[in-house]
Write a protein that holds these residues in place. Structure first.
Motif, PDB file in Angstrom:
ATOM      1  N   ILE A 105      33.340  -1.415 146.219  1.00 56.80           N
ATOM      2  CA  ILE A 105      32.595  -2.481 145.552  1.00 56.80           C
ATOM      3  C   ILE A 105      32.811  -2.331 144.052  1.00 56.80           C
ATOM      4  N   ARG A 106      33.096  -3.446 143.414  1.00 60.87           N
ATOM      5  CA  ARG A 106      33.240  -3.470 141.963  1.00 60.87           C
ATOM      6  C   ARG A 106      32.030  -4.170 141.364  1.00 60.87           C
ATOM      7  N   THR A 107      31.516  -3.575 140.307  1.00 62.17           N
ATOM      8  CA  THR A 107      30.458  -4.213 139.529  1.00 62.17           C
ATOM      9  C   THR A 107      31.062  -4.560 138.175  1.00 62.17           C
ATOM     10  N   ASP A 108      30.242  -5.006 137.253  1.00 65.17           N
ATOM     11  CA  ASP A 108      30.773  -5.350 135.933  1.00 65.17           C
ATOM     12  C   ASP A 108      31.480  -4.179 135.266  1.00 65.17           C
ATOM     13  N   ARG A 109      30.923  -2.969 135.423  1.00 66.77           N
ATOM     14  CA  ARG A 109      31.470  -1.820 134.707  1.00 66.77           C
ATOM     15  C   ARG A 109      31.884  -0.660 135.591  1.00 66.77           C
ATOM     16  N   LEU A 110      31.626  -0.747 136.889  1.00 72.94           N
ATOM     17  CA  LEU A 110      31.821   0.403 137.771  1.00 72.94           C
ATOM     18  C   LEU A 110      32.660   0.070 138.984  1.00 72.94           C
ATOM     19  N   LEU A 111      33.272   1.106 139.522  1.00 78.26           N
ATOM     20  CA  LEU A 111      33.946   1.037 140.816  1.00 78.26           C
ATOM     21  C   LEU A 111      33.189   1.983 141.747  1.00 78.26           C
ATOM     22  N   LEU A 112      32.674   1.436 142.829  1.00 75.88           N
ATOM     23  CA  LEU A 112      31.963   2.224 143.835  1.00 75.88           C
ATOM     24  C   LEU A 112      32.901   2.332 145.023  1.00 75.88           C
ATOM     25  N   ARG A 113      33.291   3.562 145.354  1.00 74.12           N
ATOM     26  CA  ARG A 113      34.237   3.726 146.454  1.00 74.12           C
ATOM     27  C   ARG A 113      33.770   4.824 147.396  1.00 74.12           C
ATOM     28  N   ARG A 114      34.136   4.644 148.651  1.00 72.67           N
ATOM     29  CA  ARG A 114      33.785   5.614 149.684  1.00 72.67           C
ATOM     30  C   ARG A 114      34.240   7.005 149.245  1.00 72.67           C
ATOM     31  N   VAL A 115      33.361   7.993 149.407  1.00 75.10           N
ATOM     32  CA  VAL A 115      33.737   9.356 149.047  1.00 75.10           C
ATOM     33  C   VAL A 115      34.791   9.875 150.002  1.00 75.10           C
ATOM     34  N   GLY A 116      35.612  10.785 149.494  1.00 77.53           N
ATOM     35  CA  GLY A 116      36.654  11.391 150.307  1.00 77.53           C
ATOM     36  C   GLY A 116      36.886  12.832 149.910  1.00 77.53           C
ATOM     37  N   PRO A 117      37.781  13.509 150.616  1.00 79.55           N
ATOM     38  CA  PRO A 117      38.045  14.924 150.325  1.00 79.55           C
ATOM     39  C   PRO A 117      38.490  15.183 148.890  1.00 79.55           C
ATOM     40  N   GLY A 118      39.125  14.216 148.262  1.00 79.81           N
ATOM     41  CA  GLY A 118      39.583  14.374 146.888  1.00 79.81           C
ATOM     42  C   GLY A 118      38.460  14.403 145.862  1.00 79.81           C
ATOM     43  N   ASP A 119      37.236  14.161 146.304  1.00 78.13           N
ATOM     44  CA  ASP A 119      36.096  14.136 145.387  1.00 78.13           C
ATOM     45  C   ASP A 119      35.365  15.466 145.292  1.00 78.13           C
ATOM     46  N   VAL A 120      35.908  16.512 145.895  1.00 75.84           N
ATOM     47  CA  VAL A 120      35.171  17.777 145.950  1.00 75.84           C
ATOM     48  C   VAL A 120      34.890  18.345 144.557  1.00 75.84           C
ATOM     49  N   ARG A 121      35.856  18.317 143.655  1.00 80.52           N
ATOM     50  CA  ARG A 121      35.617  18.854 142.297  1.00 80.52           C
ATOM     51  C   ARG A 121      34.535  18.076 141.574  1.00 80.52           C
ATOM     52  N   SER A 122      34.606  16.753 141.683  1.00 79.91           N
ATOM     53  CA  SER A 122      33.582  15.927 141.037  1.00 79.91           C
ATOM     54  C   SER A 122      32.222  16.156 141.674  1.00 79.91           C
ATOM     55  N   ALA A 123      32.179  16.285 142.986  1.00 80.09           N
ATOM     56  CA  ALA A 123      30.905  16.524 143.680  1.00 80.09           C
ATOM     57  C   ALA A 123      30.284  17.833 143.205  1.00 80.09           C
ATOM     58  N   ILE A 124      31.090  18.866 143.104  1.00 79.78           N
ATOM     59  CA  ILE A 124      30.578  20.153 142.639  1.00 79.78           C
ATOM     60  C   ILE A 124      30.074  20.025 141.202  1.00 79.78           C
ATOM     61  N   ALA A 125      30.859  19.363 140.350  1.00 80.05           N
ATOM     62  CA  ALA A 125      30.476  19.223 138.940  1.00 80.05           C
ATOM     63  C   ALA A 125      29.168  18.441 138.794  1.00 80.05           C
ATOM     64  N   VAL A 126      29.025  17.344 139.521  1.00 77.02           N
ATOM     65  CA  VAL A 126      27.827  16.511 139.386  1.00 77.02           C
ATOM     66  C   VAL A 126      26.643  17.146 140.093  1.00 77.02           C
ATOM     67  N   LEU A 127      26.837  17.525 141.344  1.00 78.42           N
ATOM     68  CA  LEU A 127      25.708  17.963 142.166  1.00 78.42           C
ATOM     69  C   LEU A 127      25.195  19.349 141.785  1.00 78.42           C
ATOM     70  N   SER A 128      26.064  20.210 141.268  1.00 77.91           N
ATOM     71  CA  SER A 128      25.644  21.572 140.907  1.00 77.91           C
ATOM     72  C   SER A 128      25.129  21.690 139.479  1.00 77.91           C
ATOM     73  N   ASP A 129      25.218  20.629 138.717  1.00 80.13           N
ATOM     74  CA  ASP A 129      24.762  20.643 137.333  1.00 80.13           C
ATOM     75  C   ASP A 129      23.233  20.724 137.306  1.00 80.13           C
ATOM     76  N   PRO A 130      22.675  21.732 136.653  1.00 82.10           N
ATOM     77  CA  PRO A 130      21.208  21.839 136.588  1.00 82.10           C
ATOM     78  C   PRO A 130      20.542  20.596 135.992  1.00 82.10           C
TER      79      PRO A 130
END
Length: 176
Positions: free
Chosen positions: A8-33
């Protein structure tokens, strides 16, 4: 609005189904205090964040919806995660709306923009399940997002982590 929630595209964002390639980003976002300031369970470890990503992929495979990687299209940077997944709240089926963004991107309206797209998709695609937002009682920023989207605090509940506030979409128009 697209009937396919995988992209899904919004005015400023791209929302896309998560996949295995998102592991680094997931760790960075989700593990951030900072992103877990209101999470009673605290910040997950890198291993727990990676496991959450695998769980989210399973939701997509099983339910045809789930949490998206939220990207800035001009750079491809994943700035957060959010979306919908099937949830049972006090014995009733619902769609839980979740959002978690990198702190450096807070205050720019990205959470409401992503959440608005999710709610707009869910209305016609899953009319049998109300969209709910579950927040920690102290999470005022998340509660402001809920209010901007036309949600109202409709009650309290408990999770394994403790008490939560339940927000449900009202028929009123979302605030822009």
């Amino acid at each position: 609005m697209t009937s396919n929630p995988e992209l899904i595209r919004t005015d400023r964002l791209l929302l896309r189904r998560v996949g295995p390639g998102d592991v680094r980003s997931a760790i960075a976002v989700l593990s951030d205090p900072g992103t877990n300031r209101f999470n009673p369970a605290g910040s997950p470890s890198a291993e727990q964040a990676a496991a959450m990503l695998v769980e989210w992929q399973a939701h997509w495979a099983r339910d045809g919806i789930g949490y998206w990687a939220v990207e800035l299209p001009e750079t491809g940077e994943v700035i957060g995660f959010g979306g919908l997944r099937h949830h049972e709240l006090d014995g009733e089926p619902a769609l839980n709306l979740f959002y978690r963004f990198r702190p450096r991107h807070w205050g720019r309206g990205y959470a409401p923009e992503m959440a608005r797209a999710a709610v707009e998709w869910a209305g016609p695609a899953r009319p049998d399940r109300p969209v709910v937002i579950i927040t920690d009682p102290d999470n005022k920023p998340s509660q402001r997002v809920a209010e901007k989207l036309g949600f109202a605090h409709v009650g309290d509940s408990r999770t394994v982590e403790g008490p939560v506030l339940v927000w449900r979409r009202q028929e009123a128009t979302m605030v822009t």
